[in-house]
Scaffold this active site. Structure first.
Site, PDB file in Angstrom:
ATOM      1  N   GLU A  99       6.388   0.551  -1.963  1.00 53.73           N
ATOM      2  CA  GLU A  99       6.122  -0.756  -1.315  1.00 53.73           C
ATOM      3  C   GLU A  99       7.225  -1.731  -1.676  1.00 53.73           C
ATOM      4  O   GLU A  99       6.980  -2.844  -2.154  1.00 53.73           O
ATOM      5  CB  GLU A  99       4.772  -1.305  -1.787  1.00 53.73           C
ATOM      6  N   CYS A 145      -5.868  -5.368  -1.276  1.00 50.12           N
ATOM      7  CA  CYS A 145      -5.224  -6.617  -1.734  1.00 50.12           C
ATOM      8  C   CYS A 145      -4.932  -7.589  -0.589  1.00 50.12           C
ATOM      9  O   CYS A 145      -4.938  -8.809  -0.789  1.00 50.12           O
ATOM     10  CB  CYS A 145      -3.922  -6.288  -2.466  1.00 50.12           C
TER      11      CYS A 145
HETATM   12  O1  FUB Z   1      -0.728  -3.612  -7.371  1.00 47.49           O
HETATM   13  C1  FUB Z   1      -1.573  -4.621  -6.888  1.00 47.49           C
HETATM   14  C2  FUB Z   1      -1.348  -4.804  -5.416  1.00 47.49           C
HETATM   15  O2  FUB Z   1      -1.676  -3.607  -4.727  1.00 47.49           O
HETATM   16  C3  FUB Z   1       0.090  -5.053  -5.050  1.00 47.49           C
HETATM   17  O3  FUB Z   1       0.463  -6.378  -5.133  1.00 47.49           O
HETATM   18  C4  FUB Z   1       0.148  -4.517  -3.674  1.00 47.49           C
HETATM   19  O4  FUB Z   1       1.467  -4.283  -3.252  1.00 47.49           O
HETATM   20  C5  FUB Z   1      -0.672  -3.261  -3.787  1.00 47.49           C
HETATM   21  O5  FUB Z   1       0.069  -2.233  -4.300  1.00 47.49           O
HETATM   22 ZN    ZN Z   2      -1.524  -6.383  -0.122  1.00 48.68          ZN
END
Ligand code: FUB
Ligand code: ZN
Length: 651
Positions: free
Chosen positions: A322, A418
């Site tokens: 990501e 999230c």
């Molecule tokens: O790791 C916590 C949250 O979940 C991150 O900010 C997002 O990118 C997802 O991976």
């Molecule tokens: Zn998110």
């Protein structure tokens, strides 16, 4: 910095904010309480995985000793509750609702019960592995989760004066203050996922307790001082005890912990991590008046927006981790563009704007609010994008492994959920982004129609039909004896093409850093300003390989896209003529009311005889029509292709 009293009157934003209040918040409440019926089987294969199970409230009930059971979910599952609470706080400000307030108060009580005496709260550790608290910070999300609670607690306290909400936050921060730092019995460590830095600054803003700012400063400046910190901690915690497979091997560049931030020259690694960190950095830099930290924040701001941000404002080019990749690498159809990363970039922009009056920050906030971040939520408020591509094809998403993170329909919920409550907390707090106020200087940063009363006795009424119209009318009242400075951001897309007229304005000053300044004496005054809304063709820097020979179409702040549902040919066969003329009309029945662009200055390629894959004959172009709709509104009708960057004959 006290926030002004703002009433949003923009019909565009009133619709979204009512949607959050009436649709998203009740839906998310059902989700986190495991009461929603979500048709996961029909949800797209989405990044994070679709899910109809949350267990987030239940985890807190188990930690509070109110119920028995096992922990379920991500190690940061608690944050789904905290971000719901934060959204609810903002909603209660503009849409008071006794039932919602009751639920939110109960959630605060539950969180207080789940919190340990020393302030610690992370239900996974409390329920499953109390002996491993703070032992694997690279992956544990304990500080990330507590940061999200602190933000929620501060917001809920500010709106409802619920003291318990703030006390929980202070107790949490005290727990971290005791455990982290350079002292003999403290952990000389940092979180794997930043968020606590910005949260502690918010807590400092409301409590004025120095220790919270000191701790935020510590987390910002300690990052990267010991690049081996996570490896050493992991080794002590034990081999093969990762919370997520492979995260220990991904390297410290991913965590933005490879060097101190004052030495960082670019942005790299997990997009949300970096952007939350930079938000905290800018906040700490301002509060501590640190020139070194501020210059790092400014440098890294430019790195993000001038080299690694999509035209829609989305950020994070790869699904692997990501993450950011490298400068000018901006693929449109395999990107990530996580909704949370856009929300984080808005937060970073606002903190930068708090440090310096400059139009560039509001430009990015606007870009996100009307494009990249807004695309994260459906028009019904109950479906969300985790990943926001700039080009999508349902068939490719289904059949190409490298594209199956690109959903072409928003999902109800995710196993890593999230994004939903992150976009809703942003939309519900959009009033906080309209102005930037420093003493007697007020900047009108976002042109969302509103009525606002400032602490210094100034009130502003902005009438506009933005984003569909570029005409703005300001009525100002200055009850003070001294003059004030009032600025209007000249959006980056105007190219200086605007007209203005004023009444009772003491002085029309110069344009400085993208802001047009006025001096306003005591009494009433008005300003009319009109931005040119002619659709524009946007080109990318030729270093961006993916956009060569293509243009994006923008009208005002809105970036447009083509959708298959309006355009019957394969989208990549459309080619705009050199100087296409677009007609614009507002369709109140389409997509809950959108401005539509259409042109006949476009061709498509005639498809070859299907028995052939290759031929040496010249391409045969056929005149056609192209219809474009706002990017944020895509994927709200039947599933089809989507494209932001369109082939262009002149490029
Ligand atoms: O790791 C916590 C949250 O979940 C991150 O900010 C997002 O990118 C997802 O991976
Ligand atoms: Zn998110």
């Amino acid at each position: 910095m006290t926030l002004p009293e703002t009433k949003i009157t923009s019909s565009f934003w009133k619709r979204y904010r009512q949607l959050v209040a009436k649709s998203s918040v009740p839906f998310q409440w059902e989700m986190i309480n495991d009461q929603a019926t979500v048709d996961v089987a029909n949800d797209p294969f989405a990044a994070g995985g679709s899910s109809n199970e949350s267990h987030a409230i239940k985890n807190l009930k188990i930690a509070a000793g109110r119920e028995k059971g096992d922990f379920f979910g991500m190690d940061f599952q608690d944050t789904d509750v905290y971000k719901w609470l934060e959204t609810a706080a903002y909603v209660l400000k503009y849409a008071p609702d006794a039932e919602l307030k009751k639920h939110a108060d109960q959630v605060v009580d539950l969180i207080a019960d789940a919190q340990e005496d020393d302030g610690y709260l992370s239900t996974m550790f409390q329920i499953e592995m109390p002996e491993r608290k703070f032992k694997r910070l690279q992956q544990s999300h304990e500080l990330y989760s507590m940061g999200h609670y602190i933000e929620a607690g501060v917001a809920y306290y500010q709106v409802t004066q619920n003291k318990k909400a703030l006390q929980i936050a202070c107790k949490m921060a005290d727990c971290l203050y005791k455990n982290f730092g350079t002292g003999k019995d403290q952990i000389l460590g940092i979180p794997g996922h930043p968020e606590i830095e910005l949260a502690l600054c918010r807590l400092y803003d409301v409590t004025q307790q120095e220790k919270y700012l000191q701790l935020a400063h510590y987390f910002v400046t300690q990052r990267g001082q010991d690049p081996e910190f996570f490896d050493k901690q992991n080794a002590k915690d034990g081999k093969d005890r990762n919370f997520f497979p492979g995260l220990d091997k991904i390297g410290n560049r991913y965590y933005y912990s490879d060097k101190p931030v004052t030495d960082q020259q670019d942005v790299h690694g997990h997009a949300v991590r970096v952007l939350y960190f930079l938000t905290g950095l800018a906040h700490v830099a301002r509060l501590t008046k640190s020139e070194d930290l501020l210059s790092a924040a400014k440098r890294l701001w430019r790195e993000v927006v001038n080299r690694q941000m999509y035209v829609t404002g989305n950020v994070g080019q790869t699904t692997t981790g990501e993450a950011f990749t490298y400068d000018y690498d901006l693929p449109n159809d395999v990107n990530y563009g996580e909704t949370c990363a856009s929300v984080a970039l808005v937060r970073f922009a606002k903190q930068m704007e708090h440090t310096t009056f400059s139009g560039e920050y509001g430009d990015v906030i606007e870009k996100e609010l009307f494009n990249g971040a807004l695309s994260g939520i459906s028009l019904d408020g109950k479906h969300y994008f985790y990943v926001n591509p700039l080009e999508a094809d349902p068939q490719a998403s289904r059949l190409s492994p490298e594209k199956n993170h690109i959903a072409t329909r928003r999902a109800s919920w995710f196993s890593c959920a999230c994004c939903p409550s992150n976009i809703t907390r942003l939309l519900a707090s959009v009033d906080e982004y309209l102005y930037e106020v420093h003493d007697d200087t007020i900047l009108s940063d976002q042109f969302i129609a509103n009525e606002t009363h400032f602490d210094n006795g100034v009130s502003v009424v902005l009438k506009s039909n933005f984003p569909w119209s570029g005409e703005l009318h300001y009525d100002l009242k200055n009850a003070q004896q001294q003059t004030i400075k009032f600025g209007i951001r000249l959006p980056g897309w105007t190219h200086q093409a605007y007209t203005e007229s004023t009444k009772n304005i003491a002085d029309v000053g110069k344009v400085q850093d993208g802001i047009l300044w006025f001096t306003i004496g005591q009494g009433e005054a008005s300003i009319d300003i009109a931005f040119d809304m002619t659709p524009q063709l946007i080109r990318a820097n030729p270093r961006v390989k993916s956009d060569i020979g293509k243009v994006a179409v923008q009208r005002g702040p809105i970036v447009y896209c083509a959708e298959g549902v309006d355009n019957p040919q394969m989208l990549w066969t459309y080619q705009l003529e050199d100087k296409p003329t677009f007609t614009y009309h507002f369709d109140s029945k389409l997509l809950d009311g959108v401005g539509v662009l259409s042109t006949s200055d476009v061709t498509t390629l005639e498809v070859m005889n299907s028995s052939k894959l290759y031929d040496c004959l010249p391409a045969h172009k056929v005149a056609t029509k192209l219809t474009l709709v706002p990017y944020y509104s895509w994927a709200n009708r039947e599933e089809s292709q989507m494209e932001v960057w369109i082939a262009h004959a002149g490029d």
